[in-house]
Write a protein that holds these residues in place. Structure first.
Motif, short mmCIF file in Angstrom:
data_model
loop_
_atom_site.label_atom_id
_atom_site.label_comp_id
_atom_site.label_asym_id
_atom_site.label_seq_id
_atom_site.Cartn_x
_atom_site.Cartn_y
_atom_site.Cartn_z
N LEU A 1 39.70 39.79 48.31
CA LEU A 1 38.47 39.78 48.20
C LEU A 1 38.01 39.51 46.79
O LEU A 1 37.07 38.85 46.58
N GLY A 2 38.90 39.92 45.90
CA GLY A 2 38.36 39.61 44.50
C GLY A 2 38.56 38.26 44.04
O GLY A 2 37.60 37.43 43.29
N TYR A 3 39.60 37.46 44.52
CA TYR A 3 39.60 35.89 44.62
C TYR A 3 38.47 35.14 45.14
O TYR A 3 37.76 34.49 44.56
N PHE A 4 38.08 35.60 46.14
CA PHE A 4 36.89 35.16 46.96
C PHE A 4 35.53 35.35 45.96
O PHE A 4 34.78 34.28 46.00
N LEU A 5 35.31 36.55 45.91
CA LEU A 5 34.08 36.65 45.14
C LEU A 5 33.94 36.16 43.81
O LEU A 5 32.90 35.90 43.16
N LYS A 6 35.23 35.94 42.95
CA LYS A 6 35.17 35.21 41.70
C LYS A 6 34.64 33.93 42.14
O LYS A 6 33.99 33.04 41.20
N ASP A 7 34.93 33.16 43.00
CA ASP A 7 34.79 31.99 43.51
C ASP A 7 33.32 31.83 43.72
O ASP A 7 32.50 30.74 43.27
N VAL A 8 32.75 32.68 44.22
CA VAL A 8 31.51 32.91 44.90
C VAL A 8 30.26 33.05 43.63
O VAL A 8 29.44 32.46 43.51
N THR A 9 30.89 34.02 42.81
CA THR A 9 29.86 34.36 41.55
C THR A 9 30.19 33.93 40.29
O THR A 9 29.46 33.35 39.53
N GLY A 10 31.40 33.29 39.96
CA GLY A 10 31.76 32.66 38.94
C GLY A 10 32.27 33.69 37.69
O GLY A 10 32.17 33.25 36.76
N SER A 11 31.92 34.83 38.16
CA SER A 11 32.55 36.09 37.26
C SER A 11 33.68 36.80 37.54
O SER A 11 34.08 36.90 38.77
N ASN A 12 34.54 37.46 36.45
CA ASN A 12 35.46 38.00 36.98
C ASN A 12 35.43 39.32 37.60
O ASN A 12 34.35 40.20 37.32
N VAL A 13 36.06 39.65 38.68
CA VAL A 13 36.13 40.97 39.36
C VAL A 13 36.88 41.93 38.54
O VAL A 13 38.19 41.81 38.35
N VAL A 14 36.31 43.14 38.12
CA VAL A 14 37.11 44.33 37.38
C VAL A 14 37.43 45.30 38.18
O VAL A 14 38.20 46.04 37.63
N HIS A 15 36.63 45.55 39.16
CA HIS A 15 37.14 46.80 40.02
C HIS A 15 36.41 46.77 41.47
O HIS A 15 35.27 45.95 41.51
N ILE A 16 37.22 47.30 42.27
CA ILE A 16 36.89 47.32 43.70
C ILE A 16 36.89 48.67 44.21
O ILE A 16 37.96 49.33 44.08
N ASP A 17 35.97 49.08 44.77
CA ASP A 17 35.93 50.46 45.26
C ASP A 17 35.94 50.19 47.07
O ASP A 17 34.82 49.93 47.52
N ARG A 18 37.13 50.42 47.66
CA ARG A 18 36.98 50.17 49.28
C ARG A 18 36.70 51.46 49.92
O ARG A 18 37.19 52.48 49.70
N GLU A 19 36.14 51.23 50.93
CA GLU A 19 36.04 52.35 52.00
C GLU A 19 36.39 51.61 53.46
O GLU A 19 35.65 51.06 54.10
N ARG A 20 37.55 51.44 53.66
CA ARG A 20 38.35 50.53 54.85
C ARG A 20 37.67 51.19 56.15
O ARG A 20 37.46 50.49 57.10
N SER A 21 37.32 52.56 56.37
CA SER A 21 36.98 52.98 57.79
C SER A 21 35.62 52.39 57.99
O SER A 21 35.26 52.07 59.31
N ARG A 22 34.87 52.18 56.95
CA ARG A 22 33.51 51.30 57.32
C ARG A 22 33.37 49.95 56.78
O ARG A 22 32.22 49.35 56.88
N ARG A 23 34.71 49.28 56.42
CA ARG A 23 34.67 47.90 56.04
C ARG A 23 33.59 47.53 55.01
O ARG A 23 33.01 46.64 55.16
N THR A 24 33.63 48.41 53.91
CA THR A 24 32.62 48.29 52.94
C THR A 24 33.28 48.17 51.67
O THR A 24 34.32 49.27 51.47
N ALA A 25 32.82 47.65 50.74
CA ALA A 25 33.33 47.63 49.24
C ALA A 25 32.22 47.66 48.28
O ALA A 25 31.28 46.80 48.41
N THR A 26 32.58 48.24 47.18
CA THR A 26 31.68 47.92 45.70
C THR A 26 32.38 47.45 44.93
O THR A 26 33.41 47.90 44.78
#
Length: 548
Positions: free
Chosen positions: A102-127
């Motif tokens: 997910l971090g690799y995908f979003l780095k490509d989308v935004t052009g910025s480094n992903v430094v932290h991901i907070d996952r809630e897998r039961s709801r398929r949501t991430a901050t």
């Protein structure tokens, strides 16, 4: 496409137990509620967020009192929310997707480094947190304009949403015995928890998680920075963002699916995976794909010394308020701190400021050097300001307050409690000192005047011939010149000469001179014909004669 809510178009309805349909019907009834067409209605525990198409409808609703099904509702306009340009909410994330993928995908989308991901897998949501900051709304717009195929990751079409400023923290894994009353008392105790006024507290059905919503969003920063415990049990707190784990209009606390602590850092090592590689060119990200066997995407690990140090220092709240209220002084302050690679923040109501390095500081010695340099700059700025209190005696309070108009405009004058009889001056040290001297000079002048008035002596020469007094008035300037400390006045109608002075002997000396002058004036009477007497009466102002 996700867009920001219109400013001022949303109201918060607190403490409402009616069902959603009843609430919607009520607030769309303009006659009863003052509302109008509703564009969105969301329920979050005992709080209902109602968004109107017309911002004026929200203002009308907030200005009225409301009763629904026998229950009085508390309604207020929802505060304007700011977009957090370091955070994105990603929904519909496949459970097969790893954090590094997910971090690799979003780095490509935004052009910025992903430094932290907070996952809630039961709801398929991430901050997801980014550094440096991005233009969230622009990223979301560009992402929404992509074809469906370019939004898919692991056979799931991702959705991006912005994160608004929040006033809520979530407490997970509550120990047994924690009650709603304890949470309210603890988090409203500023000394114990760093908290403040609370709008709402909600416990999930299993009583293992709770959400606390504060009145002011600025309160959250201090609460999160502190550690908290209940009867030696440590409490786990994190910021709660609207939309994370909230895919429906109902609160996640209303079902059995309790929010999980699914936080996972990208710094953790993950095994190699077989997946598509997303290659980003310079400038805007590219979605050119190629299959390759490689290690999972992992951002560089952050060493303990590669941080932006910070510290908190006590400061006089009145002085910092004065600086913040003056654009010129505030710009000087910010420039001085920027020169030493530092920025400052201050929580509302706090007499402290937090100093943070504006760029990474590497190494212990460099950190110490930065702290010394920034503290020196801070002391230099605030050393140029001062706050002093000037005492004023009660008898002069009103007179001195009128003299404040002459005090420098660069000084903030604060009228203290009348019982204290002090005037507080705040501003640049040089201007404060000048203002202090002006007020002290005014006080001294008033005191001297009062002293003179208290010691003044008055004496009179009564029942004198008006003709002689008329002649004496022509000679009075010469007498006054010899007795400068005595006020001498003549009343022709009453035949009085009045003497006023501070020294008894000076008054008597002036009185003797007037007696001698009166005695030197010779009085003679003549019989005049009627026509001549009438002529003289008509020219008394130019004659020393008078009709007695």
């Amino acid at each position: 496409m996700a867009t920001a809510t219109a400013v001022g178009s949303t109201v918060e309805v607190i403490g409402c137990t009616s069902n959603t349909e009843t609430i919607e019907l009520y607030f769309e009834n303009k006659r009863r509620s003052g509302g109008g067409t509703i564009s969105n209605l969301r329920r979050k525990g005992n709080v209902v967020l109602v968004t109107f198409d017309d911002p004026e409808a929200a203002e009308r609703v907030a200005a009225q009192t409301h009763t629904l099904e026998g229950q009085e509702l508390k309604v207020k306009l929802r505060a304007t929310e700011n977009i957090d340009n370091t955070t994105l909410i990603v929904k519909n994330v496949s459970r097969e997707t790893t954090d590094d993928g997910l971090g690799y995908f979003l780095k490509d989308v935004t052009g910025s480094n992903v430094v932290h991901i907070d996952r809630e897998r039961s709801r398929r949501t991430a901050t997801v947190k980014f550094k440096p900051a991005i233009d969230v709304l622009e990223v979301i717009q560009e992402f929404d304009e992509r074809s469906t195929k370019k939004k898919v990751l692991d056979r799931a079409e991702l959705q991006l949403f912005p994160v608004n400023e929040t006033r809520t923290v979530i407490i997970r894994h509550l120990p047994k015995g924690v009650s709603k009353d304890w949470l309210e008392l603890y988090f409203e105790n500023k000394r114990r928890s760093g908290g403040g006024d609370i709008d709402e507290i909600s416990l999930d059905p299993s009583r293992t998680s709770a959400k606390v919503t504060f009145t002011e969003s600025a309160t959250i920063g201090e609460v999160i920075r502190r550690s908290h415990s209940f009867q030696s049990h440590s409490l786990s707190l994190s910021v709660f963002y609207d939309g994370v784990g909230d895919d429906s209009d109902e609160s996640p606390f209303e079902d059995d699916d309790v929010v999980e602590d699914g936080c996972q850092s990208l710094e953790e090592d993950t095994p190699p995976v077989q997946r598509k590689q997303y290659v980003a060119r310079k400038g805007k990200p590219s979605l050119e794909r190629e299959r390759t066997q490689q290690k999972a995407y992992t951002p560089p690990k952050k060493h303990l010394t590669d941080i932006r140090p910070e510290y908190t220092v006590p400061i006089d709240g009145d002085i910092i308020h004065f600086i913040e209220a003056n654009k010129g002084y505030l710009a000087e302050f910010r420039d001085a701190m920027a020169a030493v690679d530092a920025t400052t923040t201050r929580d509302i109501g706090e007499d402290t400021i937090r100093v943070v390095a504006s760029k990474d500081v590497n190494g212990k010695s460099s950190k110490e050097d930065w702290e010394i340099t920034s503290q020196t700059a801070l002391a230099g700025v605030f050393g140029g300001y001062s706050k002093v209190s000037v005492p004023v005696v009660p008898q002069l309070w009103d007179e001195v307050l009128t003299d404040l108009e002459e005090v420098s405009q660069g000084v903030l004058k604060m009228k203290m409690d009348d019982r204290e009889h002090e005037i507080q001056l705040i501003g640049k040290s040089s201007e404060v000192e000048n203002a202090r001297k002006k007020i002290q000079h005014a006080v001294q002048a008033h005191l001297e005047k009062m002293d003179r008035e208290s010691r003044r002596k008055t004496s009179k020469i009564n029942q004198q011939n008006r003709g002689k007094l008329f002649v004496l008035r022509q000679r009075l300037d010469a007498i006054r010149a010899r007795h400068k400390d005595v006020d001498i006045s003549i009343d022709l109608k009453l035949g009085h000469v009045t003497f006023t002075g501070c020294q008894e002997h000076e008054v008597q000396s002036a009185k003797c001179d007037v007696y001698q002058a009166l005695d030197s004036i010779i009085e003679k009477r003549f019989r005049l014909k009627t026509c001549l007497a009438s002529f003289l009466e008509g020219n008394q102002e130019n004659s020393a004669c008078s009709n007695y």
